[in-house]
Scaffold this active site. Structure first.
Site, PDB file in Angstrom:
ATOM      1  N   VAL A 167       0.854  -1.205   0.000  1.00 44.58           N
ATOM      2  CA  VAL A 167       0.000   0.000   0.000  1.00 44.58           C
ATOM      3  C   VAL A 167       0.885   1.249   0.000  1.00 44.58           C
ATOM      4  CG1 VAL A 167      -1.568   1.369   1.467  1.00 44.58           C
ATOM      5  CG2 VAL A 167      -2.013  -1.072   1.102  1.00 44.58           C
ATOM      6  N   GLY A 194     -14.998  -7.871  11.228  1.00 46.77           N
ATOM      7  CA  GLY A 194     -15.337  -6.707  12.059  1.00 46.77           C
ATOM      8  C   GLY A 194     -14.727  -5.440  11.473  1.00 46.77           C
ATOM      9  N   ASP A 198      -8.354 -16.745   9.556  1.00 49.08           N
ATOM     10  CA  ASP A 198      -9.554 -17.605   9.557  1.00 49.08           C
ATOM     11  C   ASP A 198     -10.073 -17.948   8.156  1.00 49.08           C
ATOM     12  OD1 ASP A 198      -9.368 -17.380  12.272  1.00 49.08           O
ATOM     13  OD2 ASP A 198     -11.019 -15.965  12.482  1.00 49.08           O
TER      14      ASP A 198
HETATM   15  O1  F6P Z   1      -9.858 -14.034  13.972  1.00 49.80           O
HETATM   16  C1  F6P Z   1      -8.586 -14.549  14.183  1.00 49.80           C
HETATM   17  C2  F6P Z   1      -8.538 -15.307  15.484  1.00 49.80           C
HETATM   18  O2  F6P Z   1      -7.226 -15.794  15.674  1.00 49.80           O
HETATM   19  C3  F6P Z   1      -9.548 -16.452  15.634  1.00 49.80           C
HETATM   20  O3  F6P Z   1      -9.158 -17.610  14.956  1.00 49.80           O
HETATM   21  C4  F6P Z   1      -9.602 -16.598  17.122  1.00 49.80           C
HETATM   22  O4  F6P Z   1     -10.816 -17.178  17.533  1.00 49.80           O
HETATM   23  C5  F6P Z   1      -9.504 -15.174  17.588  1.00 49.80           C
HETATM   24  O5  F6P Z   1      -8.850 -14.451  16.565  1.00 49.80           O
HETATM   25  C6  F6P Z   1      -8.774 -14.964  18.882  1.00 49.80           C
HETATM   26  O6  F6P Z   1      -8.836 -13.623  19.195  1.00 49.80           O
HETATM   27  P1  F6P Z   1      -7.935 -12.902  20.293  1.00 49.80           P
HETATM   28  O7  F6P Z   1      -6.515 -12.935  19.840  1.00 49.80           O
HETATM   29  O8  F6P Z   1      -8.473 -11.524  20.371  1.00 49.80           O
HETATM   30  O9  F6P Z   1      -8.130 -13.702  21.537  1.00 49.80           O
END
Ligand code: F6P
Length: 328
Positions: free
Chosen positions: A28, A109, A133
């Site tokens: 970017v 999100g 994911d």
């Molecule tokens: O969205 C990515 C991710 O790693 C998911 O696979 C997992 O459920 C979540 O984030 C964990 O989030 P955090 O790091 O905020 O606990």
């Protein structure tokens, strides 16, 4: 927006970090600089946008970063951004800083926040899919997935060594929240005896026990069950309990967790991220916004951001079937 109006853009990374985000940032920044634009990096995602953490970037700000995991801009989850009043404040901050457009690298999100900025205030945004994911609608691929899968596969291979030596069963929990993508891919690549997916309701404990017992009967020295984490923690331990109580099978639990989010991005992630960052800025330069860079039929294309907002759990019955056929 016409080509001539665009003078200055900003880029942020938001939500869970993913390997390859740095390659997207680099792309970017350098694409924008090459087109004569000013580029600002915003620290810690939407949280940094709100507290004014902007810094102007040059070609060296993104030097020597593409091989590193994480994100040099840092990231955050910012629930405040769900509030329209807070988004209005964000819009005014961007205006005050004389930013003409924003590139948001993140997951679902983050896309929602970007889309609201556009629909409520007409602020030009582009989304670049960055999450391990692989659960964004419209795109075959999200940056970080390949690296996360590779990390998990290497870990499961190691677990298989010790499982075979001790003739043990392991339940290995992988990340992905409601997405099946990591679990399916890791299950196939490690020859898992069973894969438990989040969208299939209560796991079939009887089937899992049959798969393990069948393997033992035909002389297998170990069994691996890959369990997708789902939305509620603790599923792996519940499987362990039920296997013990109802089927007299001992299993060890190993939750891979955040190890899957770190590490040097694979060549695939570096390449896709570099392409996507470039396409994102090129779209803005050519006057298009409210789009998301997406991989469709193996090519990086632009899709309307709105079409990419729904989560896609990427359940693939063909992959599930393949895993079953090969794990006998
Ligand atoms: O969205 C990515 C991710 O790693 C998911 O696979 C997992 O459920 C979540 O984030 C964990 O989030 P955090 O790091 O905020 O606990």
């Amino acid at each position: 927006m016409s080509e001539t109006n665009l003078k200055s853009i900003a880029v942020l990374t938001s939500g869970g970090d993913s390997p390859g985000m740095n390659c997207a940032i680099r792309s970017v920044v350098r694409t924008a600089l090459g087109a004569g634009l000013k580029v600002y990096g915003i620290r810690r995602g939407y949280a940094g946008l709100l507290d004014g953490s902007f810094e102007e970037m040059n070609a060296s700000s993104v030097g020597n970063i593409l091989q590193h995991g994480g994100t040099i801009l840092q990231t955050s989850r910012c629930p405040e951004f769900l509030d329209p009043e807070i988004r209005k404040e964000a819009f005014h901050i961007l205006k005050r800083k004389k930013i003409d457009a924003l590139v948001v690298i993140g997951g679902n999100g983050s896309y929602n926040g970007a889309f609201e900025l556009y629909s409520e205030h007409g602020f030009p945004v582009v989304g670049v899919p960055g999450t391990i994911d692989n659960d964004i609608q419209g795109t075959e691929y999200t940056i970080g997935f390949d690296t996360a899968v590779q990390t998990a596969v290497e870990a499961v291979d190691k677990i298989r060594d010790t499982a075979s030596s001790h003739a043990r069963t392991f339940i290995v929990e992988v990340m992905g929240r409601k997405s099946s993508a990591i679990a399916l891919q890791v299950g196939i690549c490690t020859g898992a005896e069973n894969i438990v997916l989040p969208d299939q309701g209560e796991p079939d404990f009887l089937q899992i026990s049959k798969d393990i017992k069948r393997g033992i009967q035909r002389g297998k020295s170990s069994s691996i069950i890959i369990c997708a984490e789902g939305e509620n923690p603790g599923l792996s331990y519940r499987i362990q309990e039920r296997l013990k109580e109802d089927h007299q099978l001992d299993a060890h639990v190993c939750i891979l967790g955040h190890i899957q989010r770190g590490g040097n991005p694979t060549a695939h992630d570096r390449s896709i991220a570099s392409h996507m960052g470039h396409v994102a800025v090129q779209a803005l330069i050519e006057g298009r916004s409210a789009i998301a860079t997406s991989l469709v039929n193996g090519k990086v294309v632009e899709l309307p951001l709105e079409e990419c907002l729904k989560k896609d759990n990427k359940f693939n019955p063909q992959m599930e079937n393949l895993a079953k056929v090969l794990s006998i």
